[in-house]
Design an enzyme around this catalytic site. Structure first.
Site, short mmCIF file in Angstrom:
data_model
loop_
_atom_site.label_atom_id
_atom_site.label_comp_id
_atom_site.label_asym_id
_atom_site.label_seq_id
_atom_site.Cartn_x
_atom_site.Cartn_y
_atom_site.Cartn_z
N GLU A 162 -13.89 14.09 -34.25
CA GLU A 162 -12.71 13.82 -33.43
C GLU A 162 -12.41 15.06 -32.61
OE1 GLU A 162 -9.11 12.52 -35.42
OE2 GLU A 162 -10.22 11.31 -36.86
N GLU A 196 -10.31 13.60 -43.42
CA GLU A 196 -9.18 14.56 -43.47
C GLU A 196 -8.46 14.56 -44.82
OE1 GLU A 196 -6.67 14.40 -39.98
OE2 GLU A 196 -8.35 14.80 -38.66
#
Ligand SMILES: *[C@@H]1O[C@H](CO)[C@@H](O)[C@H](O)[C@H]1NC(C)=O
Ligand SMILES: *[C@@H]1O[C@H](CO)[C@@H](O)[C@H](O)[C@H]1NC(C)=O
Length: 384
Positions: free
Chosen positions: A242, A131
């Site tokens: 995720e 991220e």
């Protein structure tokens, strides 16, 4: 000899990447910020493999770093726990807030030297970063998501990693990068797509405020974002690194946290779209970030009996059209985030690809925050 070995390794790796892994994410620390040790990881991995009514064997794990918590260059004890439990490992290198990944590479090399093929044969992939692009994006900055890294930094680290493992058994392991779905659809990040073997996507319809993110729409929101990434990555394999829905915690726009909704999401996104179809690392088996009020764990205490029945249904609720897709009154205080989405919300929110592309994993950065904090702490230790 070497070329043959390399070829063999890459054949193995590409064969392996076709497998639809089932696993969870595992941070380096416990909810009280103390380090996880071998026994802690081992307890997780054993529970994951023995979950009642699981739609497959959850025998893979995604790690965020090679480094044992609060150490400088010691390999994470997760590796030993994985060897002990025959758990497949998606490695991670923490790539934000640093000008190099030397400590990560040192820890990895120590593990290769110490455990040899007992370790390397379990490695199914390497993600350089997590991220980082999201945190460095307009949305991430607006959300105060923390320190990120830009696309060129990620590509440089990918090349550093390739050099470091060139003569090791990890040379053929497929390399990826993990980011929120809207980082992958951002054209500026295309250099990262070009540099990876597979694309790791974090997707949380729960956090898609302003898009009609009630639980009944979670399947459609997921599918739209997934399709947008597919359209952007030119056929590179997608791994869902995720995804999940909280069983408790505050409401996020129209998204309500509850065990019932966590089960709905497991069924409609996990069972319908992902399990045994796409490599999937669910978020999560156990919570580790006390700063996140949303609790994503599917077990309360690593019991093999989860909070809800993991049995997959045979029919699904998700249809092609969304319910109540009208933009909701986004409560700025609930997010501090999606100013962008409310401004485009008038276009009909979820029906507009643009609105989707503007979506973000917002609160999602939280899972990374703990790791980042840790890395900063480790960095501080390194100074002394
Ligand atoms: C697109 O990506 C670039 C590079 O990562 C970033 O600087 C920019 O903020 C992103 N755009 C948006 C709208 O987030
Ligand atoms: C763990 O949680 C399960 C249900 O999720 C419960 O049945 C069990 O009693 C709990 N065990 C402990 C030690 O709290």
């Amino acid at each position: 000899m070497r070329p043959t070995t390399a070829l063999f390794a890459s054949v193995l790796a590409s064969g392996a990447s076709a497998e639809n892994y089932l696993g969870f994410n595992s941070g380096a620390t416990l909810p009280d910020y103390s380090a996880k040790f071998k026994k802690d990881f081992e307890a997780e991995f054993r529970t994951a493999q023995n979950l009642e009514n699981a739609p497959g064997t959850f025998n893979a794990v995604r790690l965020y770093t090679n480094i044992q918590a609060y150490s400088e260059t010691d390999p994470t004890e997760a590796f030993e726990a994985a060897i002990e439990t025959n758990t497949k490992i998606l490695l991670g290198v923490w790539a934000s807030g640093t000008s190099n990944i030397d400590n990560e590479l040192t820890a990895l090399k120590k593990a290769i030297d110490k455990f040899g093929t007992k370790f390397t044969s379990l490695v199914i992939g390497m993600s350089i970063g997590s991220e980082d692009l999201y945190r460095d994006s307009e949305t991430g900055i607006k959300n105060k998501a923390g320190v990120g890294a830009g696309p060129n930094v990620i590509v440089k680290f990918i090349n550093d990693y390739k050099k470091a493992v060139a003569n090791t058994p990890l040379a053929g392991v497929p390399i990826g990068h993990v980011d929120t779905w809207d980082a992958w659809t951002n054209g500026t990040n295309k250099v990262v797509i070009d540099a990876v073997d597979w694309v790791g996507v974090d997707e949380y319809p729960y956090y898609e405020n302003g898009k009609g993110n009630n639980i009944e729409n979670s399947g459609q929101l997921f599918d739209r974002a997934f399709a947008a990434v597919e359209g952007a990555v030119g056929g590179k394999p997608i791994w869902i690194t995720e995804t999940g829905w909280p069983s408790s915690g505050p409401t996020w726009d129209l998204a309500v946290s509850s065990v019932e909704n966590a089960k709905y999401y497991w069924d409609e996104v996990g069972c319908r779209k992902l399990f045994n179809k796409v490599p999937t690392f669910w978020y999560n088996l156990r919570d580790s970030n006390p700063d996140n009020e949303m609790k994503f764990a599917i077990t309360s205490n690593l019991s093999t009996k989860p909070l809800f029945d993991l049995t997959c249904p045979t029919t699904f609720q998700t249809t092609a059209t969304m319910t109540s897709a009208l933009p909701s009154s986004t409560d700025a205080s609930s997010t501090g985030s999606n100013g962008g989405s409310s401004s485009t919300g008038s276009s009909g929110a979820a029906s507009s690809d643009e609105a989707i592309v503007e979506g973000s994993a917002t609160g999602k950065a939280v899972s990374a925050v703990a790791v980042l904090g840790l890395t900063l702490v480790a960095g501080l230790f390194a100074l002394f």
